[in-house]
Design a protein around this motif. Structure first.
Motif, short mmCIF file in Angstrom:
data_model
loop_
_atom_site.label_atom_id
_atom_site.label_comp_id
_atom_site.label_asym_id
_atom_site.label_seq_id
_atom_site.Cartn_x
_atom_site.Cartn_y
_atom_site.Cartn_z
N PHE A 295 4.20 -1.32 -5.58
CA PHE A 295 2.92 -1.99 -5.47
C PHE A 295 1.97 -1.61 -6.60
O PHE A 295 2.24 -0.72 -7.41
N PHE A 296 0.85 -2.34 -6.65
CA PHE A 296 -0.22 -2.07 -7.60
C PHE A 296 -1.25 -1.14 -6.96
O PHE A 296 -1.59 -1.29 -5.79
N VAL A 297 -1.77 -0.18 -7.74
CA VAL A 297 -2.79 0.74 -7.26
C VAL A 297 -3.95 0.77 -8.26
O VAL A 297 -3.75 1.17 -9.40
N PRO A 298 -5.17 0.36 -7.85
CA PRO A 298 -5.45 -0.37 -6.60
C PRO A 298 -4.99 -1.82 -6.74
O PRO A 298 -4.93 -2.33 -7.85
N ASN A 299 -4.70 -2.46 -5.62
CA ASN A 299 -4.23 -3.84 -5.71
C ASN A 299 -5.37 -4.85 -5.56
O ASN A 299 -5.18 -6.04 -5.78
N GLU A 300 -6.55 -4.37 -5.19
CA GLU A 300 -7.75 -5.22 -5.19
C GLU A 300 -8.86 -4.45 -5.88
O GLU A 300 -9.13 -3.30 -5.53
N ILE A 301 -9.49 -5.08 -6.86
CA ILE A 301 -10.52 -4.40 -7.63
C ILE A 301 -11.66 -5.36 -7.90
O ILE A 301 -11.45 -6.55 -8.14
N SER A 302 -12.88 -4.85 -7.82
CA SER A 302 -14.08 -5.64 -8.10
C SER A 302 -14.73 -5.11 -9.37
O SER A 302 -15.08 -3.92 -9.45
N LEU A 303 -14.86 -5.97 -10.36
CA LEU A 303 -15.48 -5.57 -11.61
C LEU A 303 -16.99 -5.45 -11.44
O LEU A 303 -17.60 -6.14 -10.61
N ASN A 363 4.79 -8.71 -4.91
CA ASN A 363 3.88 -7.67 -5.41
C ASN A 363 2.66 -8.36 -6.02
O ASN A 363 2.75 -8.97 -7.08
N GLN A 364 1.53 -8.26 -5.33
CA GLN A 364 0.35 -9.04 -5.68
C GLN A 364 -0.90 -8.17 -5.74
O GLN A 364 -0.92 -7.05 -5.25
N GLY A 365 -1.92 -8.72 -6.34
CA GLY A 365 -3.22 -8.08 -6.37
C GLY A 365 -4.30 -9.09 -6.67
O GLY A 365 -4.03 -10.28 -6.83
N GLN A 366 -5.53 -8.60 -6.74
CA GLN A 366 -6.66 -9.50 -6.95
C GLN A 366 -7.76 -8.79 -7.75
O GLN A 366 -8.04 -7.62 -7.51
#
Length: 462
Positions: A295-303, A363-366
């Protein structure tokens, strides 16, 4: 580039468990939990994150491979060969774990279910130590006694290459698709080898008797290594330029090193009993790590702002990439990244951007990019800003507004390429005083695919 250390009465293993649990390095440094290994005197040594979400580690003195869950449950698996002395372990393609057996002169493979297979190295008493996955989907390992680098395919075929090194120790993939390794013997060098087995670089360190040990790729596109005998952390570019940074605690004997989820490099100090971190110049990069087989770490991130750059560092063996999952094609469809490599995208327009690995789409993220709504001085109006740069050719922005008393967003600016606009009493959608909310998305005008909308930005106008 500052180097900081934190005193820790713990093991690297427990820090890895905390990382699996989703804690940042800073949290892990202040919230330590230790779990006993069932076999007394097992001497846990190498550790890595497995595709099952557990941390897998070697027990050097017990001839076992073990896994520990995020809840702290340990399961041990005996190695068939007695007195094998398993040293380092790495995640490989397909979810299996691979490890070196220093005394048995073998490479071991263990499935997530605990089945062990062993493969003999052709050169006797070669002293296998470090191991890593390469960009060619094979496993690569050092042979400290025979001064060789070995390659083993996932089916178990071993090929050996001259390392041009004295006691090669640790090995890691570089962003240039090559293998980089340290040597612990008479010379003080960092070397690199292609996946064809050709040594193409040998870089002498500034001082003698440095004893470089572990090495790892960093989010800055360089390799980082520990200088065990000189109390320093080293950085080497893919072109071979070396920089060194002194560890504050004297004679701390830095050993293991790894990138942290904060975009810095973290290292263990065996004699200083501390964990250290070296702060990298982030150059406005927001770092995301692609962890082995998972997985992605972090898989959700806010700029924080429009225009910031997201940087993915691939630490995952096998074929992997980063692609726009919305269908817009904003940043390609594959963008394959070699293990140890990076991929960067600057997000200039407000919206919610989904991405995935096209080879492993589960394997996804945002990435979320904010819209800005600011009052205009001396007027009951707002400046709404949705982009820091004009969209690429073939793309446009849609902006919606929610009026006071409504729970529905309606179109305000449609298919625009501007960066901002003013909203106030002269706007056709003005509905009187109250709280207005705005959100934006980026759209491919050719195929109609779009990002998600950004989180709303609100303002009260009177």
């Amino acid at each position: 580039m500052p180097v900081r250390t934190r005193a820790l009465a713990t093991s690297v293993l427990s820090a890895l468990v905390l990382a699996v649990a989703g804690l940042t390095p800073a949290q892990a440094a202040y919230s330590i939990t230790e779990y006993p290994v069932p076999t007394a005197g097992g001497f846990p040594q190498g550790a890595t994150l497995g595709s099952d979400g557990n941390v897998w580690f070697t027990e050097f003195n017990a001839d076992k491979i073990a896994k520990i869950t995020p809840a702290g449950k340990v399961t041990e698996y005996p190695i068939p060969t007695a007195s094998s002395q398993p040293h380092e372990i790495a995640a490989g393609p397909g979810g299996n774990l691979w490890f070196t057996e220093t005394a048995a002169n073998q490479i071991g493979k263990i499935t997530p279910g605990g089945k062990v297979t062993e493969y003999t190295i052709p050169t006797a008493n070669s002293g296998p130590l470090g191991i890593t996955a390469g960009s060619d989907n094979n496993l690569w390992f050092t042979q400290s006694s025979s001064n060789q680098i070995g390659r083993i395919t996932t089916s178990g075929t071993v090929t050996e290459f001259g390392a041009a090194a004295s006691q090669p120790y640790a090995i890691a993939p570089g962003p240039d698709h090559d293998l980089w390794y340290t040597q612990f013997g008479s010379l003080d060098e960092i070397l690199k080898m292609t996946t064809a087995g050709k040594v193409v670089g040998s870089f002498l360190l500034p001082a003698a008797n440095t004893k470089p040990l572990n090495i790892a790729p960093g989010p800055d596109g360089n390799l980082w290594f520990t200088e065990w005998n000189k109390n320093k952390i080293g950085q080497i570019t893919t072109g071979g330029t070396i920089s060194e940074f002194k560890v504050p605690t004297a004679a701390s004997k830095p050993w293991g090193i790894t990138p942290g989820s904060d975009g810095n490099m973290w290292f263990a100090e065996t004699a200083g009993n501390k964990i250290g971190t070296i702060s990298l110049p982030h150059l406005n990069l927001i770092n995301i790590y692609y962890i082995p087989n998972r997985f992605f770490v972090p898989n959700e991130i806010s700029l924080g702002n429009r225009g910031e750059t997201v940087n993915w560092l691939n630490l995952n063996p096998g074929l992997h990439g980063i692609a726009d999952a919305s269908g817009m094609g904003l940043f390609g469809t594959r963008n394959r990244i070699a293990i140890g490599g990076t991929f960067s995208v600057a997000f200039s327009t407000a919206g919610s951007y989904r991405y995935d690995d096209p080879s492993h789409p589960a394997n996804q993220g945002q990435v979320s990019v904010p819209i800005s709504v600011q009052p205009l001085a001396g007027a009951p109006a707002a400046q709404v800003t949705w982009a820091s740069a004009a969209p690429p050719a073939g793309f446009a922005v849609n902006v919606q507004v929610e009026q006071p008393g409504s729970a529905t967003f309606i179109p305000w600016q449609t298919s625009v390429t501007s960066l901002s606009a003013t909203f106030g009493p002269n706007d056709p959608l003005w509905a009187g005083p109250g709280t207005y909310q705005f959100r934006a998305q980026l759209e491919n005008t050719g195929n109609g695919a779009a990002s998600g909308f950004s989180a709303p930005g609100s303002i009260s106008l009177s």
